[in-house]
Design a protein around this motif. Sequence first.
Motif, PDB file in Angstrom:
ATOM      1  N   GLY A  12       0.847  -1.188   0.000  1.00 33.54           N
ATOM      2  CA  GLY A  12       0.000   0.000   0.000  1.00 33.54           C
ATOM      3  C   GLY A  12       0.877   1.230   0.000  1.00 33.54           C
ATOM      4  O   GLY A  12       2.114   1.120  -0.030  1.00 33.54           O
ATOM      5  N   LEU A  13       0.243   2.375   0.024  1.00 32.88           N
ATOM      6  CA  LEU A  13       0.990   3.639   0.034  1.00 32.88           C
ATOM      7  C   LEU A  13       1.469   3.947   1.449  1.00 32.88           C
ATOM      8  O   LEU A  13       0.856   3.525   2.421  1.00 32.88           O
ATOM      9  CB  LEU A  13       0.078   4.782  -0.430  1.00 32.88           C
ATOM     10  N   LEU A  14       2.552   4.685   1.554  1.00 24.70           N
ATOM     11  CA  LEU A  14       3.025   5.114   2.878  1.00 24.70           C
ATOM     12  C   LEU A  14       2.030   6.099   3.467  1.00 24.70           C
ATOM     13  O   LEU A  14       1.568   7.005   2.794  1.00 24.70           O
ATOM     14  CB  LEU A  14       4.362   5.845   2.758  1.00 24.70           C
ATOM     15  N   HIS A  15       1.736   5.913   4.725  1.00 23.48           N
ATOM     16  CA  HIS A  15       0.878   6.883   5.401  1.00 23.48           C
ATOM     17  C   HIS A  15       1.714   7.579   6.473  1.00 23.48           C
ATOM     18  O   HIS A  15       2.873   7.220   6.708  1.00 23.48           O
ATOM     19  CB  HIS A  15      -0.364   6.205   5.986  1.00 23.48           C
ATOM     20  N   VAL A  16       1.114   8.546   7.111  1.00 22.04           N
ATOM     21  CA  VAL A  16       1.890   9.360   8.052  1.00 22.04           C
ATOM     22  C   VAL A  16       2.502   8.525   9.180  1.00 22.04           C
ATOM     23  O   VAL A  16       3.587   8.840   9.662  1.00 22.04           O
ATOM     24  CB  VAL A  16       1.057  10.515   8.641  1.00 22.04           C
ATOM     25  N   GLY A  17       1.817   7.450   9.573  1.00 18.78           N
ATOM     26  CA  GLY A  17       2.342   6.606  10.657  1.00 18.78           C
ATOM     27  C   GLY A  17       3.636   5.921  10.267  1.00 18.78           C
ATOM     28  O   GLY A  17       4.646   6.019  10.970  1.00 18.78           O
ATOM     29  N   ASN A  18       3.653   5.254   9.109  1.00 18.22           N
ATOM     30  CA  ASN A  18       4.920   4.596   8.756  1.00 18.22           C
ATOM     31  C   ASN A  18       5.970   5.586   8.264  1.00 18.22           C
ATOM     32  O   ASN A  18       7.164   5.353   8.434  1.00 18.22           O
ATOM     33  CB  ASN A  18       4.773   3.354   7.861  1.00 18.22           C
ATOM     34  N   ALA A  19       5.538   6.723   7.739  1.00 16.98           N
ATOM     35  CA  ALA A  19       6.530   7.751   7.379  1.00 16.98           C
ATOM     36  C   ALA A  19       7.250   8.226   8.639  1.00 16.98           C
ATOM     37  O   ALA A  19       8.455   8.508   8.618  1.00 16.98           O
ATOM     38  CB  ALA A  19       5.852   8.931   6.693  1.00 16.98           C
ATOM     39  N   ARG A  20       6.529   8.307   9.737  1.00 16.96           N
ATOM     40  CA  ARG A  20       7.159   8.737  10.985  1.00 16.96           C
ATOM     41  C   ARG A  20       8.204   7.705  11.433  1.00 16.96           C
ATOM     42  O   ARG A  20       9.303   8.070  11.854  1.00 16.96           O
ATOM     43  CB  ARG A  20       6.098   8.932  12.068  1.00 16.96           C
ATOM     44  N   THR A  21       7.871   6.415  11.323  1.00 15.67           N
ATOM     45  CA  THR A  21       8.849   5.381  11.675  1.00 15.67           C
ATOM     46  C   THR A  21      10.095   5.523  10.811  1.00 15.67           C
ATOM     47  O   THR A  21      11.224   5.456  11.302  1.00 15.67           O
ATOM     48  CB  THR A  21       8.223   3.978  11.485  1.00 15.67           C
ATOM     49  N   ALA A  22       9.883   5.744   9.507  1.00 14.69           N
ATOM     50  CA  ALA A  22      11.025   5.923   8.595  1.00 14.69           C
ATOM     51  C   ALA A  22      11.861   7.113   9.042  1.00 14.69           C
ATOM     52  O   ALA A  22      13.092   7.044   9.123  1.00 14.69           O
ATOM     53  CB  ALA A  22      10.517   6.145   7.166  1.00 14.69           C
ATOM     54  N   LEU A  23      11.197   8.197   9.351  1.00 14.11           N
ATOM     55  CA  LEU A  23      11.898   9.428   9.722  1.00 14.11           C
ATOM     56  C   LEU A  23      12.697   9.246  11.011  1.00 14.11           C
ATOM     57  O   LEU A  23      13.856   9.685  11.098  1.00 14.11           O
ATOM     58  CB  LEU A  23      10.874  10.560   9.879  1.00 14.11           C
ATOM     59  N   LEU A  24      12.099   8.588  12.000  1.00 13.21           N
ATOM     60  CA  LEU A  24      12.818   8.399  13.273  1.00 13.21           C
ATOM     61  C   LEU A  24      14.076   7.559  13.038  1.00 13.21           C
ATOM     62  O   LEU A  24      15.138   7.840  13.602  1.00 13.21           O
ATOM     63  CB  LEU A  24      11.903   7.744  14.319  1.00 13.21           C
ATOM     64  N   ASN A  25      13.964   6.551  12.180  1.00  9.83           N
ATOM     65  CA  ASN A  25      15.149   5.747  11.844  1.00  9.83           C
ATOM     66  C   ASN A  25      16.203   6.585  11.135  1.00  9.83           C
ATOM     67  O   ASN A  25      17.387   6.516  11.443  1.00  9.83           O
ATOM     68  CB  ASN A  25      14.750   4.556  10.963  1.00  9.83           C
ATOM     69  N   PHE A  26      15.752   7.367  10.180  1.00  7.15           N
ATOM     70  CA  PHE A  26      16.671   8.219   9.405  1.00  7.15           C
ATOM     71  C   PHE A  26      17.396   9.199  10.330  1.00  7.15           C
ATOM     72  O   PHE A  26      18.627   9.353  10.266  1.00  7.15           O
ATOM     73  CB  PHE A  26      15.860   8.967   8.341  1.00  7.15           C
ATOM     74  N   LEU A  27      16.636   9.862  11.200  1.00  8.54           N
ATOM     75  CA  LEU A  27      17.248  10.854  12.107  1.00  8.54           C
ATOM     76  C   LEU A  27      18.236  10.171  13.042  1.00  8.54           C
ATOM     77  O   LEU A  27      19.313  10.699  13.322  1.00  8.54           O
ATOM     78  CB  LEU A  27      16.164  11.593  12.909  1.00  8.54           C
ATOM     79  N   PHE A  28      17.858   8.976  13.506  1.00  4.95           N
ATOM     80  CA  PHE A  28      18.755   8.221  14.396  1.00  4.95           C
ATOM     81  C   PHE A  28      20.061   7.907  13.668  1.00  4.95           C
ATOM     82  O   PHE A  28      21.155   8.091  14.215  1.00  4.95           O
ATOM     83  CB  PHE A  28      18.058   6.928  14.839  1.00  4.95           C
ATOM     84  N   ALA A  29      19.950   7.435  12.426  1.00 10.26           N
ATOM     85  CA  ALA A  29      21.150   7.087  11.653  1.00 10.26           C
ATOM     86  C   ALA A  29      22.045   8.309  11.475  1.00 10.26           C
ATOM     87  O   ALA A  29      23.256   8.254  11.732  1.00 10.26           O
ATOM     88  CB  ALA A  29      20.757   6.516  10.284  1.00 10.26           C
ATOM     89  N   LYS A  30      21.446   9.417  11.052  1.00  6.12           N
ATOM     90  CA  LYS A  30      22.259  10.622  10.772  1.00  6.12           C
ATOM     91  C   LYS A  30      22.881  11.157  12.062  1.00  6.12           C
ATOM     92  O   LYS A  30      24.027  11.595  12.065  1.00  6.12           O
ATOM     93  CB  LYS A  30      21.417  11.710  10.103  1.00  6.12           C
ATOM     94  N   LYS A  31      22.107  11.123  13.131  1.00  6.88           N
ATOM     95  CA  LYS A  31      22.619  11.642  14.404  1.00  6.88           C
ATOM     96  C   LYS A  31      23.846  10.847  14.861  1.00  6.88           C
ATOM     97  O   LYS A  31      24.766  11.381  15.462  1.00  6.88           O
ATOM     98  CB  LYS A  31      21.503  11.552  15.463  1.00  6.88           C
ATOM     99  N   ASN A  32      23.821   9.542  14.551  1.00  9.60           N
ATOM    100  CA  ASN A  32      24.910   8.677  15.022  1.00  9.60           C
ATOM    101  C   ASN A  32      25.945   8.381  13.946  1.00  9.60           C
ATOM    102  O   ASN A  32      26.741   7.444  14.087  1.00  9.60           O
ATOM    103  CB  ASN A  32      24.325   7.362  15.567  1.00  9.60           C
ATOM    104  N   GLY A  33      25.914   9.137  12.869  1.00  9.95           N
ATOM    105  CA  GLY A  33      26.875   8.918  11.788  1.00  9.95           C
ATOM    106  C   GLY A  33      26.754   7.527  11.195  1.00  9.95           C
ATOM    107  O   GLY A  33      27.742   6.946  10.733  1.00  9.95           O
ATOM    108  N   GLY A  34      25.541   6.979  11.216  1.00  3.17           N
ATOM    109  CA  GLY A  34      25.355   5.603  10.752  1.00  3.17           C
ATOM    110  C   GLY A  34      24.669   5.521   9.404  1.00  3.17           C
ATOM    111  O   GLY A  34      24.583   6.502   8.664  1.00  3.17           O
TER     112      GLY A  34
END
Length: 444
Positions: A12-34
Amino acid sequence: MTTVRFAPSPTGLLHVGNARTALLNFLFAKKNGGKFLLRIDDTDSERSKPEYETAIVEDLGWLGIAHDLFARQSERTDAHRVAAEKLKASGRLYPCYETQLELDRRRQRQIAAGRPPVYDRAALKLTGEDRAKLEAQGRRPHWRFKLSQSKVRWRDLIRGEVEIDTAHLSDPVLIREDGRFLYTLPSVTDDVDFAVTQIIRGEDHVTNTAAQIEIFEALGATAPAFAHHPLLVGAGGEALSKRLGSLSLRLLREDGIEPMSAVSYLAKTGTSDAVAAHASLDELVAEFAVEKIGRAPAHFDPAELSNLNAKLLHGLPFEAVAARLASAGIDGGAAFWDAVKPNLARFSDVSDLWTLVKGPLAPIIENAPLIAKAAELLPPEPWDEATWSAWTKAVAAATGAKGRDLYHPLRLALTGREHGPELKKLLPLIGRARSLARLQRETA
Ligand code: GLU
């Protein structure tokens, strides 16, 4: 090396709930140089569609969430088979022959008897002969993972200490009767092979995690750390699931929401930081900390997002939008942008406001004598922001009109509207010739 992953199923299409999960992962990776892995969980070949995968990649791209690594589970079946064989060899994966109907009946009996509807492991008691008989009848096994029936504990990065007794869970089915893998084993196998260090996902997966930790260990791997975030709910606390279609990223985009408004909102809702418009993902990375994610559900309120979008636009400098204005055919420069931005709810509103400047628009003449006088008193160019005040003072002196009686007829004549951007800023943009024409009742 920090590696996190976002693992959507392309069903299905991404909705705001799974986009938020994606974003939290992305921010975590960037914050930790990962690294941020985008993993497409497409083991369900009936429901997975390539067009959804394309849409997911596009929607993440729209938000500015770029992945460092990419994988598709359907291409990793060999690795999943190796893992399954390993579990079979150690006796942790066992064949079961019950049909769905038999399982349902058994479950109903358990519930009727007041017992928890947990799989009773009847298949473990089958002898080789029993199995051969069942196979001869044409039955094919599905395979269950044998849980340890003990307490599994982990220190969740959001929930703190978590303990789940797997004695209360049914042994999960890892392989279906037709030989296809369900989500669990491919997920663990891929997390091992990609050396995922933290799994950040919704709290609807907490129970799965206990079983998955056991599978990691049964495969001889160390389980990564886990962070289960509370799910996104509606403004009134209602589950979003029923309205997911209406909360797809596609629709936000079509509705004219800026990607930075969406990520600002999704990064901060449900955290100890205030929800506010942020200009860049880098800013959000700098402010990110997994500890800021709260235990209470995060709220998604479209009206709040809409307001945030307006605030974001109101704060954007001309340089940030120059190219977009140009491609909308608007050449009013920084002066136009500064005049209209406080009136924008969506960027696309600029086109409508541009007609106030370039026309053609039909003036509305409310007080003909006043407007005739105002036309007479129009000062010569060059005009700047001080022109409006000098001119309206002169009109006030000549007509005796003041306040609304003065400004309202002028606005209606110059713009054909009741409301709009500040006239002291618009007037120099409209220019003398067009202003005069409008004051003389011409469509200009
Ligand atoms: N494909 C799974 C889902 O969409 C992924 C869950 C996980 O992050 O492990 O629910």
